[in-house]
Enzyme design. Structure first.
Site, PDB file in Angstrom:
ATOM      1  N   TRP A 102       0.825  -1.208   0.000  1.00 28.36           N
ATOM      2  CA  TRP A 102       0.000   0.000   0.000  1.00 28.36           C
ATOM      3  C   TRP A 102       0.855   1.252   0.000  1.00 28.36           C
ATOM      4  O   TRP A 102       0.568   2.212  -0.724  1.00 28.36           O
ATOM      5  CB  TRP A 102      -0.997  -0.014   1.163  1.00 28.36           C
ATOM      6  CG  TRP A 102      -2.061  -1.034   0.935  1.00 28.36           C
ATOM      7  CD1 TRP A 102      -2.309  -2.144   1.676  1.00 28.36           C
ATOM      8  CD2 TRP A 102      -3.017  -1.055  -0.145  1.00 28.36           C
ATOM      9  NE1 TRP A 102      -3.350  -2.852   1.133  1.00 28.36           N
ATOM     10  CE2 TRP A 102      -3.801  -2.211   0.026  1.00 28.36           C
ATOM     11  CE3 TRP A 102      -3.278  -0.222  -1.226  1.00 28.36           C
ATOM     12  CZ2 TRP A 102      -4.839  -2.557  -0.851  1.00 28.36           C
ATOM     13  CZ3 TRP A 102      -4.302  -0.553  -2.108  1.00 28.36           C
ATOM     14  CH2 TRP A 102      -5.067  -1.700  -1.911  1.00 28.36           C
ATOM     15  N   ASP A 171      -1.811   6.747   6.064  1.00 32.64           N
ATOM     16  CA  ASP A 171      -2.864   5.891   5.531  1.00 32.64           C
ATOM     17  C   ASP A 171      -3.211   4.904   6.643  1.00 32.64           C
ATOM     18  O   ASP A 171      -2.420   4.021   6.959  1.00 32.64           O
ATOM     19  CB  ASP A 171      -2.353   5.162   4.281  1.00 32.64           C
ATOM     20  CG  ASP A 171      -3.357   4.140   3.748  1.00 32.64           C
ATOM     21  OD1 ASP A 171      -4.468   4.016   4.310  1.00 32.64           O
ATOM     22  OD2 ASP A 171      -3.013   3.453   2.764  1.00 32.64           O
ATOM     23  N   LYS A 195     -12.874  -1.306   5.947  1.00 29.77           N
ATOM     24  CA  LYS A 195     -12.232  -2.263   6.840  1.00 29.77           C
ATOM     25  C   LYS A 195     -12.729  -2.103   8.284  1.00 29.77           C
ATOM     26  O   LYS A 195     -13.261  -3.034   8.847  1.00 29.77           O
ATOM     27  CB  LYS A 195     -10.723  -2.133   6.746  1.00 29.77           C
ATOM     28  CG  LYS A 195     -10.219  -2.833   5.486  1.00 29.77           C
ATOM     29  CD  LYS A 195      -9.129  -2.122   4.760  1.00 29.77           C
ATOM     30  CE  LYS A 195      -8.930  -2.739   3.395  1.00 29.77           C
ATOM     31  NZ  LYS A 195      -8.113  -1.917   2.517  1.00 29.77           N
TER      32      LYS A 195
HETATM   33  C1  LIG Z   1      -7.538  -1.391   1.461  1.00 30.45           C
HETATM   34  C2  LIG Z   1      -6.431  -0.412   1.575  1.00 30.45           C
HETATM   35  C3  LIG Z   1      -6.270   0.630   0.651  1.00 30.45           C
HETATM   36  C4  LIG Z   1      -7.140   0.780  -0.561  1.00 30.45           C
HETATM   37  O1  LIG Z   1      -8.357   1.277  -0.220  1.00 30.45           O
HETATM   38  P1  LIG Z   1      -9.442   1.643  -1.351  1.00 30.45           P
HETATM   39  O2  LIG Z   1     -10.512   2.270  -0.516  1.00 30.45           O
HETATM   40  O3  LIG Z   1      -9.835   0.367  -2.009  1.00 30.45           O
HETATM   41  O4  LIG Z   1      -8.819   2.591  -2.289  1.00 30.45           O
HETATM   42  C5  LIG Z   1      -5.246   1.521   0.868  1.00 30.45           C
HETATM   43  N1  LIG Z   1      -4.413   1.412   1.920  1.00 30.45           N
HETATM   44  C6  LIG Z   1      -4.528   0.413   2.819  1.00 30.45           C
HETATM   45  C7  LIG Z   1      -3.588   0.350   3.967  1.00 30.45           C
HETATM   46  C8  LIG Z   1      -5.540  -0.525   2.662  1.00 30.45           C
HETATM   47  O5  LIG Z   1      -5.664  -1.513   3.561  1.00 30.45           O
END
Ligand SMILES: *Cc1c(COP(=O)(O)O)cnc(C)c1O
Length: 358
Positions: A102, A171, A195
């Site tokens: 990521w 993030d 999530k």
């Molecule tokens: C799932 C995830 C993403 C991507 O998220 P989207 O909403 O599908 O763009 C980005 N960073 C992390 C750490 C993730 O777990």
């Protein structure tokens, strides 16, 4: 009703109470004769939902007036672009930590916008890990420092966040509101909701307001944080149903209490890690010091055994245990809403499977 144990990495399990509440209100939202999905985003019913969602996040993160809560579409992946578009000025450098898949995607987008310095790189390390804070080689005067608090695929998690002079950006898609932290250490955090917060379609952004003023004039309206700040995330039609579910999930978190939730998360992870550590059959894929409380990744002696493991678990109602397609293995994602009973079911199954196959 037969609910399975959903170990999926995202979209992921939601609290049953939340789904039941949404079901109860689906056809007739609070006596209005229509679903919240059918209400105008400018009407009083949705207004209250929007306000509660923001207020719940403010309470959970203990936000001061310096910070604002935004709801933006495009997932965390669009934040990979919005962060540099808004915060990385011409001639400046943004610092990024490459800690895995990521972080790598965030770096790729930032490089399309401006200068990027990768100030630590554990992205390809096996076992997976985060860098140590003292190993970050920060650029003096960097526009910001970007980290990924939890690498969902690799199963590694930052335990103590670095203190940086430049605004820290994170993030937090896969561990937002799963543990306490001091928001004042951060300039901006973001998370796709699917999530720990709700359904896909909405990303939560918390930004220190002064940072939004850095944005160059030429950035399109919908990609400017300023637009969302000025219009309270209602410049255009927001993902109303997603924000509604997020309001229910955050209400559920407040009722449980963030501390209790955190304790439960640590306890759930410990139950699986104890099973891994006491076995020569299973092998965790992350360095102990950095292993994630949200995404627990491990291998079996062979890929064939992993396949059987996933199949047999699925028959017992344990779904979504297959590791990410890029890395294989097993991944048990146990976000806030994942029940303790599901963790215990997995541990019991792991022991039985080992006894039968080792
Ligand atoms: C799932 C995830 C993403 C991507 O998220 P989207 O909403 O599908 O763009 C980005 N960073 C992390 C750490 C993730 O777990």
């Amino acid at each position: 009703m037969a609910r399975v144990f959903n170990f999926g990495a995202g979209p992921a399990v939601l609290p049953v109470e939340v789904l039941e509440e949404a079901q109860k209100e689906l056809l007739d939202y609070k006596g209005s004769g229509m679903s919240i999905m059918e209400h105008s985003h400018r009407g009083k019913e949705y207004d209250a939902v929007h306000a509660e969602a923001i207020d719940n996040v403010r309470k959970l993160l203990k936000l001061s007036d310096d910070y604002t809560v935004l709801f933006i579409q495009g997932g965390a992946s669009m934040q990979f672009a919005m962060v540099p578009l808004n915060l990385l000025g011409a001639g400046q450098t943004a610092d990024y930590v490459d800690s895995g898949a990521w972080a790598g995607k965030a770096i790729k987008e930032a490089k399309l916008v401006g200068n990027v310095a990768v100030i630590a790189n554990t992205g390809k390390d096996i076992p997976t890990r985060m860098p140590k804070n003292e190993d970050l080689k920060v650029t003096p005067g960097a526009a910001y420092v970007h980290i990924t608090s939890n690498e969902t695929i690799g199963g590694s998690q930052w335990k103590v966040f670095p203190k940086t002079e430049s605004p820290l950006v994170a993030d937090m898609s896969s561990d937002i509101l799963s543990r306490p932290f001091d928001i004042n250490q951060f300039g901006l955090i973001y998370a796709g909701a699917q999530k720990n917060l709700g359904p896909s379609g909405v990303a939560l952004v918390v930004i220190r307001k002064d940072l939004a003023d850095r944005v160059p004039a030429k950035v399109p309206t919908m990609l400017k944080y300023q637009t969302y700040i000025k219009e309270n995330s209602l410049y255009n039609t927001p993902p109303t149903f997603g924000i509604y579910i997020l309001s229910l999930v955050t209400r559920w978190m407040l009722k449980l209490g963030p501390e209790a939730l955190y304790k439960q998360n640590v306890d759930k992870a410990a139950r699986i890690y104890t099973a891994l550590d006491s076995s020569a059959f299973y092998k965790g894929t992350a360095v102990k010091e950095f292993r994630s409380d949200m995404n627990i990744t491990f291998r079996l002696p062979t890929e064939a055994l992993e396949e059987t493991f996933i199949k047999e678990a699925s028959k017992l109602g344990m779904k979504g245990l297959k590791g990410h397609r890029d890395v294989g293995g097993i991944r048990a994602s146990i976000y806030n809403a994942f029940p303790v009973a599901g963790v215990d079911a997995l541990v019991t199954f792991m022991k039985e499977f080992e006894a039968k196959n080792s």
